[in-house]
Design an enzyme around this catalytic site. Structure first.
Site, PDB file in Angstrom:
ATOM      1  N   ILE A 102       5.671  -1.405  -3.926  1.00 27.40           N
ATOM      2  CA  ILE A 102       4.768  -1.946  -4.942  1.00 27.40           C
ATOM      3  C   ILE A 102       5.088  -1.363  -6.316  1.00 27.40           C
ATOM      4  CG2 ILE A 102       2.917  -0.241  -4.731  1.00 27.40           C
ATOM      5  CD1 ILE A 102       2.451  -4.050  -5.059  1.00 27.40           C
ATOM      6  N   LYS A 159      -4.737  -0.594  -5.756  1.00 27.08           N
ATOM      7  CA  LYS A 159      -5.768  -0.945  -4.783  1.00 27.08           C
ATOM      8  C   LYS A 159      -5.273  -0.614  -3.376  1.00 27.08           C
ATOM      9  CE  LYS A 159      -3.637  -4.346  -2.720  1.00 27.08           C
ATOM     10  NZ  LYS A 159      -3.462  -4.425  -1.247  1.00 27.08           N
ATOM     11  N   ASP A 201      -5.692  -4.052   3.927  1.00 31.99           N
ATOM     12  CA  ASP A 201      -4.906  -3.760   2.721  1.00 31.99           C
ATOM     13  C   ASP A 201      -4.625  -5.045   1.948  1.00 31.99           C
ATOM     14  OD1 ASP A 201      -3.131  -1.600   1.250  1.00 31.99           O
ATOM     15  OD2 ASP A 201      -1.886  -3.390   1.480  1.00 31.99           O
TER      16      ASP A 201
END
Length: 308
Positions: free
Chosen positions: A14, A90, A168
């Site tokens: 990510i 997040k 997730d």
């Protein structure tokens, strides 16, 4: 304007595919260091730990925490204690209760704590919110199914305690839902399927409602192969509204309203810069609270063992 000097902590997929390009595209942010015990950046100094960066690294103003949620709270406390602004990928943490103390520390120091929900920056989200504010919503169905082997290859932490499992990606749907609906929602029923050899769910069926009794049905699945599905289907008094592609597209009664690609992460960094300029926090825990309630209320069942 002086650029915000930033370090990324946790240099996985990510970070490399979303955060690095977003920072490069931002005129107000400069990546000056990376923290990861294994992965390295060829472009900036690398450090094995946040402690090492803060002790011997270049001057920084802020950190972005892209590490697994189980360790983010301790890292955020360390960064805030060192006088740095903090952006949280997040989900913002492994638990709901660990976030409030971080907000208190940040506010006392006049530093920013930013709990990001990148899916809220998808192009169809705000148009959907505005349309729904003018309609009567009859029901909502969320179908959020993807292949964990594609999106989290070999990442065992995601199935460890605090790793969220299928929540997730599912929390992305919840972040959109809690943004576009006019009233808060809560969990009424949940069934969580845990692989026989794992500690977090790989499949979830969940029902929610709001104070008016609105029916919200949710299906999350981490075992999807082939085409991936990230849809929110909303029945209203003026027809069906569909958000697809994780909020990239919106169809209103069969008429394409939004079909565009919008860079979510550059928007997050613009917001982060604006918050740091004022020393303000932005921490919305509504999506995380729903996940916590699903674990609290949900019925657990065992499903087939999973291996990457």
């Amino acid at each position: 304007m002086t650029k915000l000097r930033l370090a990324i902590v946790g240099f996985g997929k990510i970070a490399t595919t979303r955060h690095v390009p977003a920072i490069a595209a931002s005129p107000d942010v400069e990546l000056v260091a990376v923290v990861d015990p294994k992965a390295k950046s060829p472009d900036v100094p690398n450090f094995a730990s946040l402690d090492a960066l803060l002790l011997d690294g270049p001057d920084i103003d802020a950190v972005t925490l892209c590490t697994p949620p189980q360790v983010r709270s301790a890292q955020a406390r360390l960064a805030l204690a060192a006088g740095k602004h903090v952006m949280l990928e997040k989900p913002p943490g492994a638990t709901v209760s660990e976030i409030a103390p971080l907000v208190a520390v940040a506010q006392a120091a006049k530093k920013t704590l930013f709990a990001t929900w990148h899916s809220r920056c998808a192009p169809a989200v705000e148009p959907a919110r505005k349309l729904l504010a003018e309609r009567t919503i009859k029901s909502v169905t969320i179908i959020w199914k993807e292949d964990v082997r594609v999106w989290h290859p070999g990442q065992d932490w995601i199935f460890a305690p605090g790793g969220f499992g299928v929540f997730d990606p599912g929390i992305n749907a919840l972040s959109i839902l809690t943004r576009i609906l006019p009233r808060p929602v809560f969990v009424t029923r949940a069934e969580l399927g845990f692989p026989a050899n794992r500690e977090a769910p790989i499949v979830v069926e969940m029902e929610m409602a709001d104070a008016t009794g609105l029916s919200i049905r949710t299906e999350f699945d981490f075992r999807q192969t082939g085409p991936q599905t990230w849809d929110i289907r909303i029945e209203t008094d003026r027809g069906r509204l569909v958000l697809s592609g994780g909020g990239a597209k919106m169809s209103d009664g069969g008429n394409g309203v939004v079909d565009a690609m919008k860079e979510e992460y550059p928007t997050l960094y613009r917001d982060f810069v604006a918050l740091t300029s004022k020393g303000e926090c932005d921490v919305d825990l509504a999506p995380l609270q729903i996940v916590a309630d699903a674990f609290l209320l949900g019925r657990r069942r065992t499903v087939e063992a999973f291996e990457f």
